[in-house]
Motif scaffolding. Sequence first.
Motif: not given
Length: 133
Positions: A38-41, A95-100
Amino acid sequence: MLKLCVGAERVEDLAHRQATHWHGEPRHVTRMWPKREAELLNGGSIYWIFKGLVLARQRILGLEATRGDDGIERCALILDPMIVRTQAQPRRAFQGWRYLDAKDAPADIPEGRDHEEPLPPDLARALAEMGLR
């Protein structure tokens, strides 16, 4: 969201790859589905790290389930074709991704300055580490 831009040394490399590979609707496929969907969108972006520096971002427009040639289901991040340059911000490899968190995100480079020749990576990193962008 933070993500290393593997195989690209410059923002132009990312733009070229997306233009030639995705033909208008760039996406980034990742193994895991984001829990904070929801935050990303809701106006979220993927911030791209080039050689240890965040230098650009793209808005995340949607998430889509996709299945690889290996039969494993993954998540495709549907991205805005417009790549926005940001102020340089140093980041260590991971590695991968992280929330910011929004409060920690680098500012966009002001309109009109986004087409200037970028600083050499070592100089940009040194200035960012000193708090001079």
